[in-house]
Structure formats: structure tokens, C-alpha cells
Design a protein around this motif. Structure first.
Motif: not given
Length: 689
Positions: A16, A20, A23, A26-27, A129, A133
Motif C-alpha cells: 500500500t 501511495l 495515488l 492521480l488525485s 502503479a 496512472v
């Protein structure tokens, strides 16, 4: 069994942590850090909170982060002190509050990213990841472009150059995954490269293409260093692979530039409108840096640059919102001055030295991060507005890939300072923006005013809130059937205070002058002249001076300036009360030797025809208005203040409908053949060379 379960939980936790950074990318690229993010203030609040929490949890101590980044404390401390001093000395200190609060977080963000990728498998998972993205963000841009909603791929970041800069900063990281033996990983990398390349081609960003091309020599140097360390038996094959990869990169860059063939032709002939506008921005930034060598303060560009914008008829439209210099070095020079530019250069040079060093430990990751760093630096020469937080986030992730992780913290409460900064300094500003958004959506006057008052209380030095509150009170007072103690009176001084807080935002000065003229205050003429100087190609400020101020020596000059910028004002009903001033203004233009003879003749004939109709009242009266936030593409609130648009009429002029049916005079402010000196003199009709 308990040991196995605990091992699985720990593995899941580390996995996880590894995703991060992706993520966060992406946000910021889809929701919280885009050009249109202020349309959803809750998302901006969430983005700031997530950034603060991520840095607090993963960055470690300041000393560890600085050691990982390879910085000495001297440039960091000096630059931070200079940022604070610049904001305190700035004529618009409020513009730099958010930049000061976010500065230490972005300073430590690369170290936080590196700490998410402590192990080899975490780095591999993290890059996978990131590849996902890239596919998601590129697909959004391609989908929007394929539907015909935009000429170039621009979403989700909001502009094709921003999207291209984001992509070329991150895409080189994927080359690290090409050594994988898993077919699924190779397919993911291939998909990400294809979709990203397609998006870059659809975006047709010349600056991104130049950034990619400029990185090829840097990549070749690093690749040659790598080749020289391989065993002799494998050197030839791997050298072929390196050369092939460089050729493919060159073809990709050449393809991007090929799509810019027409653009390059216009640049060669000096007929490119975008380049003409950018050169005006650069000239303004340079002039501002020369006038104030210590800088105008962080975040001040959108509120002060209009003071130095050159007059370029046909290139810069009237009412243009210039919120960015479109060049990162010139933007730093303008806001931080020459000392700030030197300190930033020192800091970036030390970072480049850290990433490009030849020491053996982690050199492959560092060299790849250095290539990403180089591409960002070169591409940002054509603009990288850090108000779009997705861009510094992408740069931090790319740099973080090349850093060594620091030792994990032991729950030291001192690491929570980013959350403290968020709560004390950022949260009130974001909550004020949320209340402002609620005021826009309010169904009743009371709801709107209550929300605006809360926004003003939380952020009292933000000029837009005060201006909109005065507009709201004035509108309610004007529409009230009779005076009532429940209806707040209009505070005309609030208009002037808002304009002075924003320093050089022309619409707020125009609003103050227009409202002040109605109230008969002493400062209305000063406000209108200031609005005219800040937006010299606009017609409304000189028209209000000519039609609303007592007749004086400059009335004809003001009227001529207004008619040159907006010939439809010939039909304004206000001229019926001032026929002599009207005739004098037209005469100044008719007798001006530098203007086109045909245009002057049509102007004289139009004036004669309109005056002949003054014997009878107009059969129909229309309203010619100048608004704020009327279009999303040039919204003052969105680009200059980073707030949701609130459509507002600044000035409304009554015009006779009949002449508008046959008036066909072109605005001189929109013709590139117009001599700029015509609009350069203190809101008067200037002489031309």
C-alpha cells in the motif's frame, strides 16, 4: 500461523505504501491539482490535506530529507527566508500566503516519495502503479479530444501544455520496467508509452517536443557511461539496444514536431499569435524584474503583471487575464527578484549534481530521475505554473525515484508539523473558498450574503470576497422597493479597498470607478484612469470618464479613446446629453493622420447619421455590458484569484438599437495594424510615430 498472518499484513502494508505516490499523482492530476480545481473548493481542501498528511507520515525529519536530497542547508534556509521577506515586502502580501504554506511540504515531498520505495519490489510495484496512472490520465485527455470538445488533448489538467509537461516528466521512468521478464508488465509499459505518445501527439505541445529532444544528448551521455561498465561479451548487443532506444526517442520527438509544421512555419515568418502573446508576457516580466529587482512577492504575478503589459493591438485582447508569465525562470525573476532567481538556481544545481553523480550506489535510478528533471526544466522554459499543483507533484515523484530512502521514523511528534501548517495557515483559506462557492450557489440573498460574510471573516485580505460582497449589497439596495434597515446599504469604499488590495487587477478598478461615479465620490476619476492604464485596449473606462465626469479639457480625448476601442459606443444614448463632446471626440479620430482613411471616413459618416436621429427618441434601447467571469476561458476569478467564477456585470451602457444594425466599424484595438502608441498615453488618445 500467527507469524504467517502477520507477515501477510506487513506485506500488504508495504504494498500500500508503495502505490501511495501513484495515488498522489492521480488525485492531483485528475481532481485536486488541475487548472480547473478551484471549481470544486472541497477537492482543493482535500488535496492540501492529503499532501500535508503524506509528507508528515513519509518524509522523515528535515535533516534526513535534506541529506537524501543532497542539499546543504545554506540555499534552503536562504531561499525560505527570502520567500518570507518577499511576501512581507510585496504590495500584495495576501497573494503569497498559500505559496509560503506549501513551500516546505513540496520541499520534502521527494524524500517522502523515496521512503515509499525502500525495497526493489516496492519500486517495481510503485512504477507499475505510475504506469497505470499515465494510462488513465492520457485516456481522459484522448477521450475528450476524440469527442471534439477541444482542438488539443488538454484534460484533465486543463491545458495541452500542462498535460504534455506532466506526461514527459513521468514517462521516462517507465523505461526502468522494460527489463522485466513478466509479459503483463511489458504489456502495461507498452500500453502506457503508446497512449502517452498518442496524447502528446494530440496535444501538439511544441515545448514538450523540445524538452524531449533536448533530453536525448543527456540520455546518451548516461547510456554511454552505462555501456562502458558492461562486460565485453555483452557490450555490442546492449550498445545496439541503447542506440535503438535513442533513435526511437528521436523519432517520437520528431513526430511531435512534425505535427507542429504549420506552427513552425508561422514562427519562422513571425506570424504566430501565441508566440506574439508570450513575447508580451516575457517583456512584462522582464520589465517588472528590472523595476523591482528584489521581486514582487510570491504569487503576485496575476495581481500585478498588468502594470507592465505592453500594448499589442490584435495580439492581446481587451480584458485579457494574464495569470502566468509562461516561462518558469522569468516567473521566478518577477516574483522573487534576482536574489531569488540565484538561490533557486543554486538549489536546482545542487539537486542536479546529486542526481547525475557517478557514484555506484543507485546510479541507474538517479540518472533516470536526472533525465526527468532535465525534461521538466527545459519544457518549463515555456511555462510551468506551480499554481497547478499537479506539476510540482509530478516533478517531486520523478526526483524521489532517484533518491535513497531515509531511516524510518520512530513516531516522533515533531514530524507532524506539515499537518500543523495545514490546520493553522491553509485550512482557513480553503474554508473561505468553500463559503465563497456556497455564496455563488445560494438561492436567496440572505444565504449568499451570509456565506460571503463568513468567507470575508476567514480571509479578510482577499480582494475578491470584499468586492463581491459590495456588489451583492449594492444590487439588493438597488432592487429593494423601499429603504429598509434589513437591507444593508452599499459600502462604496469597499470597492476601492478591494481594488487597492488587488493592486493591479483592472476589472476591480473599473468596478470601483463605475460604482464610485454613481455615488459621486471624490476618487471615482482616479479609479477609472487606473483601470484604463491597466487595461488600455478596453473602452469602458474612458467612456465612463467621457460620459459621466463633468466636461473638461480631457473629455474629448477620453471619448475618442473609447470610440477607437469600441465603435459600437457611437450608439450610446449618453451622447445625446453631450453632443458637443461627442462631436469633439469624433473629430479627434477623423483628424488623426495615422488612422486608415477609409475607417475615418466611415466614422465621420456614421457620426453624422447618428446625430441626425437625435431629433426623435430611440425606438429601442439595448444594453452593451462588460462583465466579469462571463466565459470560463477568460474567467478573472478562476485564473487570477483561483476561485469559482461568479458572472457579474461591471459596466452596463444603454445604446440605441437602430444604429447597431448598420454600424460596421472595426475596433482599432483588435487590428494588428494599429499603432500601439494610440493607446499608450494615460487613458488619452496618444500620438503615433
Amino acid at each position: 500461523m500467527q507469524f504467517a498472518a502477520g507477515h501477510k499484513v506487513e506485506g500488504l502494508r508495504r504494498a500500500t505504501v508503495a502505490v501511495l505516490p501513484a495515488l498522489l499523482l492521480l488525485s492531483s492530476a485528475v481532481w485536486t491539482g488541475t487548472l480547473q480545481a478551484p471549481l470544486q473548493p472541497w477537492m482543493v481542501l482535500a488535496g492540501h490535506g492529503v499532501l500535508a498528511l503524506f509528507v508528515a507520515l513519509m518524509a522523515g525529519s528535515c535533516r534526513q530529507a535534506s541529506a537524501a536530497l543532497g542539499w546543504t542547508w545554506v540555499p534552503v534556509v536562504l531561499l525560505t527566508a527570502w520567500l518570507v521577506a518577499g511576501v512581507l515586502m510585496s504590495p500584495v502580501p495576501r497573494a503569497g500566503w498559500l505559496a509560503l504554506a506549501l513551500w516546505p511540504m513540496f520541499l520534502l515531498l521527494p524524500s517522502a516519495v523515496a521512503n515509499c520505495w525502500r525495497r526493489v519490489w516496492q519500486r517495481r510495484l510503485g512504477l507499475q502503479a505510475v504506469a497505470v496512472v499515465l494510462v488513465v490520465v492520457s485516456s481522459i485527455g484522448l477521450w475528450h479530444w476524440s469527442l471534439g470538445h477541444s482542438e488539443r488533448a488538454a484534460l484533465p489538467l486543463g491545458h495541452h501544455n500542462l498535460l504534455a509537461l506532466w506526461l514527459v516528466t513521468l514517462a521516462p521512468l517507465l523505461s526502468r520496467l522494460t527489463s522485466s521478464r513478466k509479459v503483463s508488465t511489458l504489456m502495461l509499459v507498452g500500453l502506457a508509452i503508446v497512449v502517452s505518445g498518442w496524447t502528446l501527439a494530440a496535444g501538439r505541445s511544441l515545448s514538450a517536443a523540445v524538452g524531449l529532444m533536448s533530453s536525448l544528448p543527456v540520455a546518451a551521455i548516461f547510456a554511454w557511461r552505462q555501456v562502458s561498465s558492461w562486460p565485453d561479451l555483452r557490450r555490442r548487443r546492449r550498445r545496439q539496444l541503447v542506440v535503438g532506444a535513442l533513435i526511437l526517442g528521436m523519432l517520437l520527438s520528431a513526430t511531435l514536431i512534425h505535427h507542429q509544421g504549420d506552427r513552425l512555419a508561422r514562427l519562422a515568418t513571425g506570424d504566430d499569435s501565441s508566440w506574439a502573446a508570450r513575447s508580451a508576457y516575457w517583456q512584462a516580466a522582464w520589465q517588472g524584474g528590472v523595476e523591482r529587482p528584489w521581486g514582487w512577492g510570491a504569487g503576485s504575478t496575476a495581481w500585478t503583471l498588468s502594470r507592465f503589459m505592453p500594448v499589442r493591438p490584435g495580439v492581446l485582447p481587451a480584458g485579457a487575464v494574464v495569470a502566468d508569465v509562461h516561462s518558469l525562470p522569468l516567473g521566478v525573476l518577477y516574483e522573487l527578484g534576482w536574489p531569488g532567481l540565484l538561490l533557486v538556481t543554486w538549489l536546482l544545481a545542487s539537486q542536479w549534481g546529486q542526481l547525475s553523480h557517478r557514484r555506484r550506489s543507485g546510479k541507474h535510478r538517479r540518472w533516470l530521475a536526472a533525465i526527468c528533471f532535465w525534461i521538466f526544466a527545459v519544457t518549463s522554459l515555456a511555462g510551468a505554473p506551480f499554481t497547478v499543483l499537479a506539476l510540482p507533484t509530478a516533478l517531486a515523484v520523478a526526483v524521489g525515484w532517484g533518491l535513497r530512502p531515509t531511516e524510518p521514523g520512530q513516531g516522533n511528534w515533531k514530524r507532524a508539523w506539515p499537518v500543523g501548517i495545514f490546520i493553522v495557515f491553509i485550512l482557513p483559506l480553503d474554508l473561505a473558498a468553500i463559503h465563497y462557492s456556497r455564496a455563488i450557489d445560494g438561492e436567496t440573498f440572505d444565504d449568499q450574503r451570509r456565506a460571503l460574510v463568513k468567507a470575508t471573516d476567514l480571509d479578510p485580505r482577499f480582494p475578491l470576497y470584499r468586492a463581491q460582497l459590495a456588489i451583492l449589497d449594492g444590487y439588493r439596495q438597488d432592487t429593494a422597493a423601499s429603504p429598509s434597515p434589513q437591507v444593508p446599504g452599499t459600502d462604496f469604499g469597499a470597492y476601492l479597498e478591494a481594488a487597492e488590495q488587488a493592486h493591479a487587477v483592472a476589472p476591480l478598478w473599473l468596478l470601483a470607478g463605475a460604482k464610485g461615479q454613481v455615488a459621486g465620490v471624490a476618487w471615482d476619476q482616479r479609479a477609472l484612469v487606473q483601470a484604463c492604464d491597466l487595461d488600455p485596449l478596453s473602452a469602458m473606462a474612458p467612456f465612463l470618464l467621457a460620459a459621466g465626469e463633468p466636461p473638461q479639457e480631457r473629455t474629448a480625448q477620453w471619448g475618442a479613446r473609447a470610440l477607437a476601442a469600441e465603435p459600437r459606443l457611437l450608439a450610446a444614448t449618453a451622447w445625446r446629453l453631450r453632443p458637443a463632446e461627442f462631436a469633439a471626440a469624433v473629430a479627434l479620430l477623423v483628424q488623426h493622420p495615422s488612422l486608415d482613411a477609409g475607417w475615418r471616413q466611415r466614422l465621420e459618416e456614421s457620426h453624422r447619421r447618428i446625430v441626425q436621429g437625435y431629433d426623435t427618441p430611440p425606438t429601442e434601447v439595448l444594453q452593451l455590458s462588460l462583465g466579469m467571469d462571463g466565459k470560463a476561458s477568460d474567467s478573472l476569478s478562476l485564473y487570477a484569484f483561483r476561485r469559482p467564477p461568479w458572472p457579474t456585470d461591471l459596466v452596463v451602457v444603454d445604446v440605441d438599437a437602430a444604429p447597431l444594425q448598420w454600424l460596421d466599424l472595426a475596433s482599432l484595438s483588435q487590428l494588428r495594424s494599429t499603432d500601439p502608441h494610440l493607446f499608450e498615453q494615460q487613458c488619452l488618445l496618444g500620438p503615433t510615430r
